[in-house]
Design an enzyme around this catalytic site. Structure first.
Site, PDB file in Angstrom:
ATOM      1  N   LYS A  83      39.054  51.299  39.508  1.00 24.87           N
ATOM      2  CA  LYS A  83      38.127  50.433  38.786  1.00 24.87           C
ATOM      3  C   LYS A  83      36.859  50.141  39.797  1.00 24.87           C
ATOM      4  O   LYS A  83      35.781  50.216  39.251  1.00 24.87           O
ATOM      5  CB  LYS A  83      38.755  49.019  38.404  1.00 24.87           C
ATOM      6  N   ARG A 160      42.061  39.329  33.151  1.00 30.90           N
ATOM      7  CA  ARG A 160      43.305  39.915  33.677  1.00 30.90           C
ATOM      8  C   ARG A 160      44.638  39.180  32.560  1.00 30.90           C
ATOM      9  O   ARG A 160      45.534  39.637  32.986  1.00 30.90           O
ATOM     10  CB  ARG A 160      43.545  39.455  34.948  1.00 30.90           C
ATOM     11  N   ARG A 194      44.461  53.549  50.265  1.00 31.36           N
ATOM     12  CA  ARG A 194      43.152  53.134  49.979  1.00 31.36           C
ATOM     13  C   ARG A 194      42.563  52.411  51.511  1.00 31.36           C
ATOM     14  O   ARG A 194      43.568  51.835  52.365  1.00 31.36           O
ATOM     15  CB  ARG A 194      43.082  51.737  49.079  1.00 31.36           C
ATOM     16  N   ARG A 238      44.053  46.902  52.853  1.00 31.61           N
ATOM     17  CA  ARG A 238      44.322  45.515  52.587  1.00 31.61           C
ATOM     18  C   ARG A 238      45.654  45.289  52.412  1.00 31.61           C
ATOM     19  O   ARG A 238      46.636  45.965  52.569  1.00 31.61           O
ATOM     20  CB  ARG A 238      43.969  45.680  50.953  1.00 31.61           C
ATOM     21  N   ARG A 249      52.441  44.203  41.888  1.00 26.15           N
ATOM     22  CA  ARG A 249      51.270  44.172  41.168  1.00 26.15           C
ATOM     23  C   ARG A 249      51.272  45.037  39.772  1.00 26.15           C
ATOM     24  O   ARG A 249      50.614  44.747  38.674  1.00 26.15           O
ATOM     25  CB  ARG A 249      49.936  44.611  41.942  1.00 26.15           C
TER      26      ARG A 249
HETATM   27  P1  ADP Z   1      44.091  45.385  42.086  1.00 21.26           P
HETATM   28  O1  ADP Z   1      43.963  46.566  42.869  1.00 21.26           O
HETATM   29  O2  ADP Z   1      45.373  45.007  42.041  1.00 21.26           O
HETATM   30  O3  ADP Z   1      43.239  45.689  40.966  1.00 21.26           O
HETATM   31  P2  ADP Z   1      42.000  43.102  42.840  1.00 21.26           P
HETATM   32  O4  ADP Z   1      41.220  43.477  44.089  1.00 21.26           O
HETATM   33  O5  ADP Z   1      41.359  43.628  41.800  1.00 21.26           O
HETATM   34  O6  ADP Z   1      43.406  44.375  43.012  1.00 21.26           O
HETATM   35  O7  ADP Z   1      42.631  41.698  43.041  1.00 21.26           O
HETATM   36  C1  ADP Z   1      43.364  41.572  44.254  1.00 21.26           C
HETATM   37  C2  ADP Z   1      44.089  40.321  44.042  1.00 21.26           C
HETATM   38  O8  ADP Z   1      43.204  39.077  43.701  1.00 21.26           O
HETATM   39  C3  ADP Z   1      45.132  40.224  42.650  1.00 21.26           C
HETATM   40  O9  ADP Z   1      46.288  40.934  43.009  1.00 21.26           O
HETATM   41  C4  ADP Z   1      45.056  38.791  42.433  1.00 21.26           C
HETATM   42  O10 ADP Z   1      45.991  38.006  43.319  1.00 21.26           O
HETATM   43  C5  ADP Z   1      43.573  38.250  42.483  1.00 21.26           C
HETATM   44  N1  ADP Z   1      43.012  38.487  41.254  1.00 21.26           N
HETATM   45  C6  ADP Z   1      41.903  39.137  41.093  1.00 21.26           C
HETATM   46  N2  ADP Z   1      41.189  38.937  39.764  1.00 21.26           N
HETATM   47  C7  ADP Z   1      42.034  38.063  39.261  1.00 21.26           C
HETATM   48  C8  ADP Z   1      41.907  37.511  38.072  1.00 21.26           C
HETATM   49  N3  ADP Z   1      41.215  37.726  37.101  1.00 21.26           N
HETATM   50  N4  ADP Z   1      42.921  36.828  37.573  1.00 21.26           N
HETATM   51  C9  ADP Z   1      43.890  36.394  38.630  1.00 21.26           C
HETATM   52  N5  ADP Z   1      43.830  36.736  39.715  1.00 21.26           N
HETATM   53  C10 ADP Z   1      43.168  37.681  40.248  1.00 21.26           C
END
Ligand code: ADP
Length: 303
Positions: A83, A160, A194, A238, A249
């Site tokens: 994404k 989400r 990553r 990360r 996740r």
């Molecule tokens: P991913 O690679 O899992 O898509 P992100 O970088 O988008 O990871 O998000 C990292 C973390 O930040 C998530 O696992 C969650 O804890 C938090 N997070 C990000 N966006 C949201 C959201 N819209 N609602 C709730 N938690 C979120």
């Protein structure tokens, strides 16, 4: 830099700065039912996710025709699907802010602010941050963007949950939701491979994914995405990209975010995009699916 024809209706939309600024003010207020800057008289209806007092005003003011504003797109997809990579490329191409809520969470985490230790525990367990916290972080970011004259957005990682989608839908129109899909076998490897540049924030990947064709299923090759020389010595991983946390996740995505796909599918806003391979192969196909064309590339091919 490639000159691109912005063929989709939304992309050719003109921006009217005043209208955009007004829209963002409402968006921020409507998205901020929990923040200190929100109206003290407004109430948040937890059942339908909408601030019932703000909604009527929003409906009259925010529901502008796409031609009067920049695009408002959302990227959906499992952790590791890419994404961030594609949203950031589109953001550069179209000149529209890329807003990744995961980055907002990580910035807050790194700031040692009051939320920092609470967030660290949640994120490092692969759980979702509460809707309240995420909306507060997003609202503040939009407010800062508005002050800089930004309009439109490409959201990555938000919404989400269905509740987040309802809140967003209640305050503004999302034009398009791009649902990126990748074979499950590749997702874990992509998360584990990553790497992020600690200086510029650039996203790279050291994984070389080579899935052999089997039982009638085609093979898939995804080349690594190496960093440029200036980032190579500054790469970090990360904290939530460990095997155990990535698996968690992925489970949470299935439980909480798959219904968001259905939410937008039923509204006719979902564009399903199966990634055929790595960036080199997928990017031109994504542009094509979005009705965006690289005119410079076309001209050089025709010459
Ligand atoms: P991913 O690679 O899992 O898509 P992100 O970088 O988008 O990871 O998000 C990292 C973390 O930040 C998530 O696992 C969650 O804890 C938090 N997070 C990000 N966006 C949201 C959201 N819209 N609602 C709730 N938690 C979120």
């Amino acid at each position: 830099m490639a000159v691109l024809s912005r063929c989709s209706r939304a992309v050719t939309a003109a921006t009217t700065p005043n209208a955009a600024a007004a829209k963002f003010s409402y968006l921020i207020r409507a998205l901020s039912p929990f923040s200190s800057s929100s109206s003290s008289s407004s109430t948040f209806d937890a059942d339908n996710g909408l601030n019932s007092r703000i909604k009527p005003a929003v409906l009259g003011t925010l529901k502008r025709e796409p031609k009067d504003r920049n695009v408002q797109w959302v990227f959906l997809g499992c952790p590791g699907v890419g994404k961030g990579t594609y949203a950031s490329r589109l953001s550069d191409l179209l000149g529209i802010p890329h807003i990744a809520t995961g980055d907002l969470v990580r910035d807050e985490l790194a700031s040692s602010g009051p939320l920092s230790s609470q967030l660290k525990e949640i994120v490092n367990q692969g759980k979702l941050v509460s809707d309240e916290i995420i909306i507060d972080l997003l609202s503040k970011h939009l407010e800062a963007g508005e002050a800089k004259g930004e309009s439109g957005f490409i959201l990555d990682g938000f919404p989400r949950t269905v509740r987040q989608a309802e809140i967003l839908e209640g305050v503004t129109d999302i034009d398009l939701v791009i649902n990126l899909k990748l074979r499950e076998e590749a997702l874990l490897a992509k998360c584990l491979g990553r790497r992020i540049c600690s200086e510029c924030g650039g996203n790279y990947n050291v994984a070389c994914i080579d899935i052999k064709a089997e039982n009638g299923k085609p093979g898939m090759y995804m080349a690594p995405l190496p960093p440029p020389p200036q980032c190579a010595s500054k790469l970090i991983t990360r904290a939530d990209d460990t095997e155990e946390v990535v698996k968690q996740r992925l489970r949470i995505y299935q439980a909480m975010t798959l219904p968001v796909e259905d939410y937008y599918r039923s509204r006719g806003k979902l564009l399903e995009f199966d990634l055929p391979g790595g960036v080199r192969e997928s990017w031109p196909k994504l542009l094509h699916a979005l009705n965006l064309e690289d005119e410079e590339h076309k001209q050089s091919a025709a010459a």
